[in-house]
Design a protein around this motif. Structure first.
Motif, PDB file in Angstrom:
ATOM      1  N   ASN A  16      18.264  16.837  70.573  1.00 20.09           N
ATOM      2  CA  ASN A  16      19.770  17.511  70.748  1.00 20.09           C
ATOM      3  C   ASN A  16      20.924  16.295  70.741  1.00 20.09           C
ATOM      4  O   ASN A  16      20.489  15.161  70.868  1.00 20.09           O
ATOM      5  N   GLY A  35      19.811  19.943  68.038  1.00 17.25           N
ATOM      6  CA  GLY A  35      20.528  21.019  68.646  1.00 17.25           C
ATOM      7  C   GLY A  35      21.765  20.512  69.393  1.00 17.25           C
ATOM      8  O   GLY A  35      22.105  19.164  69.062  1.00 17.25           O
ATOM      9  N   GLU A  36      22.163  21.149  70.257  1.00 12.97           N
ATOM     10  CA  GLU A  36      23.491  20.690  70.974  1.00 12.97           C
ATOM     11  C   GLU A  36      23.149  19.900  72.403  1.00 12.97           C
ATOM     12  O   GLU A  36      23.405  18.689  72.426  1.00 12.97           O
ATOM     13  N   ALA A  37      22.645  20.621  73.471  1.00 10.13           N
ATOM     14  CA  ALA A  37      22.619  20.004  74.625  1.00 10.13           C
ATOM     15  C   ALA A  37      21.507  20.821  75.267  1.00 10.13           C
ATOM     16  O   ALA A  37      21.320  22.048  75.244  1.00 10.13           O
ATOM     17  N   PRO A  38      20.735  20.368  76.340  1.00  8.70           N
ATOM     18  CA  PRO A  38      19.763  21.058  76.862  1.00  8.70           C
ATOM     19  C   PRO A  38      20.588  22.011  78.004  1.00  8.70           C
ATOM     20  O   PRO A  38      21.574  21.881  78.315  1.00  8.70           O
ATOM     21  N   GLY A  39      19.802  23.211  78.171  1.00  2.72           N
ATOM     22  CA  GLY A  39      20.273  24.274  79.171  1.00  2.72           C
ATOM     23  C   GLY A  39      19.355  24.162  80.314  1.00  2.72           C
ATOM     24  O   GLY A  39      18.673  23.075  80.537  1.00  2.72           O
ATOM     25  N   PRO A  62      13.454  19.884  74.560  1.00  4.58           N
ATOM     26  CA  PRO A  62      14.423  20.680  73.954  1.00  4.58           C
ATOM     27  C   PRO A  62      13.761  22.158  73.673  1.00  4.58           C
ATOM     28  O   PRO A  62      12.772  22.060  73.186  1.00  4.58           O
ATOM     29  N   PHE A  63      14.848  22.755  73.476  1.00  5.27           N
ATOM     30  CA  PHE A  63      14.547  24.081  73.155  1.00  5.27           C
ATOM     31  C   PHE A  63      13.266  24.885  73.848  1.00  5.27           C
ATOM     32  O   PHE A  63      12.278  25.203  73.065  1.00  5.27           O
ATOM     33  N   HIS A 121      23.390  28.498  65.633  1.00  2.00           N
ATOM     34  CA  HIS A 121      22.653  28.178  66.775  1.00  2.00           C
ATOM     35  C   HIS A 121      21.775  29.467  67.023  1.00  2.00           C
ATOM     36  O   HIS A 121      22.209  30.519  67.314  1.00  2.00           O
ATOM     37  N   GLU A 148      15.575  23.442  79.770  1.00  2.00           N
ATOM     38  CA  GLU A 148      15.073  22.373  79.068  1.00  2.00           C
ATOM     39  C   GLU A 148      15.337  21.293  80.094  1.00  2.00           C
ATOM     40  O   GLU A 148      14.579  20.232  80.201  1.00  2.00           O
TER      41      GLU A 148
END
Ligand code: URA
Length: 257
Positions: free
Chosen positions: A156, A112-116, A125-126, A229, A119
């Motif tokens: 990520n 994936g890209e980056a934690p939100g 992650p996710f 995504h 996360e």
């Protein structure tokens, strides 16, 4: 007895929460309009009787990351090396290092890209809304994380949450890429699933996921399938049909062996 100030402060806090505030950054308020009376010039630090210590500007963060990543001989050592890495600004604003989830050694590694925000809070992650959709998508091809031995391993490109979920910056991607490359080496998957534009940028050197998705390519010497995504699919559910086709393609590739 609780003072009037306490009740005022509490009322203010409730009001801010109603306005949508979800986080406070510091324990103490900072008055950013205050002009300091004396602005001190930073002095280069010097060890006793010797030359100046190297400052971060003297250090090449990508070379540092490469050195630290290469030194890691296991996933645990890699996590520790990333935890100790001080050159990425994102680390200072994040609550947790988000390293991975799922089963190390699984045939499929999802990048994936980056934690939100969720996360960042959980250190996995996710786990937010996009992650829940990702889980449903994986479960639909019998590869969900709910399996005791999840048939996927997930990480990520960036292990720290960018502030306000802004896009990753090229220098952040460049300095964390050696860790990602080592992560992939140590996890040793058969195939990569690249989700989203920033993951494609990091691993394929290009964006344009609408064009790239669904086409097998190579990333770091492994077969790699770019996909939309799940956060994008939440915003644009009309593209779930393409995502479904890509999942079936992934399943087919695994059964081809
Ligand atoms: N989006 C990502 O790319 N990764 C996460 O871990 C969460 C949301």
């Amino acid at each position: 007895m609780e003072s009037a100030e306490y009740h005022q402060a509490l009322a203010l806090l409730h009001w801010q929460i109603e306005l949508g505030v979800t986080e406070s950054i510091c324990d103490m308020p900072v008055n950013r309009y205050e002009v300091p009376s004396v602005v001190e010039k930073p002095k280069p630090a010097k060890p006793a009787g010797g030359a100046a210590f190297p400052t971060f500007t003297d250090v090449d963060p990508v070379a540092e990351a490469e050195r630290a990543a290469k030194g890691a001989q296991s996933l645990e050592e890699l996590r520790a090396a990333m935890y100790a890495f001080e050159h990425c600004e994102l680390k200072r604003g994040a609550r947790n290092l988000v390293f991975s989830d799922g089963t190390p050694g699984a045939r499929v590694m999802i990048i994936g890209e980056a934690p939100g925000r969720d996360e960042d809070r959980e250190g996995r992650p996710f786990v937010g809304r996009a992650g829940q959709l990702l889980d449903k998508m994986l479960a639909a091809i019998d590869m969900g994380r709910a399996h005791a031995q999840a048939p996927v391993y997930i990480t990520n490109v960036l292990p720290w949450r960018p502030p306000q979920n802004r896009d990753p910056k090229p220098d952040e991607i460049a300095m964390m890429k050696p860790f990602l490359a080592r992560h992939i080496e140590l996890a040793n998957p058969e195939v990569l699933v690249i989700v989203g534009n920033w993951s494609a940028q990091a691993l394929l050197g290009k964006r344009g996921i609408t064009r790239l998705r669904g086409q097998w390519t190579q990333a770091l010497g492994l077969p790699a399938l770019p996909m939309f995504h799940p956060a994008y699919l939440l915003r644009s559910p009309e593209f779930k049909r393409e995502a479904w086709a890509d999942l079936l393609e992934l399943k087919a590739k695994l059964s081809r062996g």
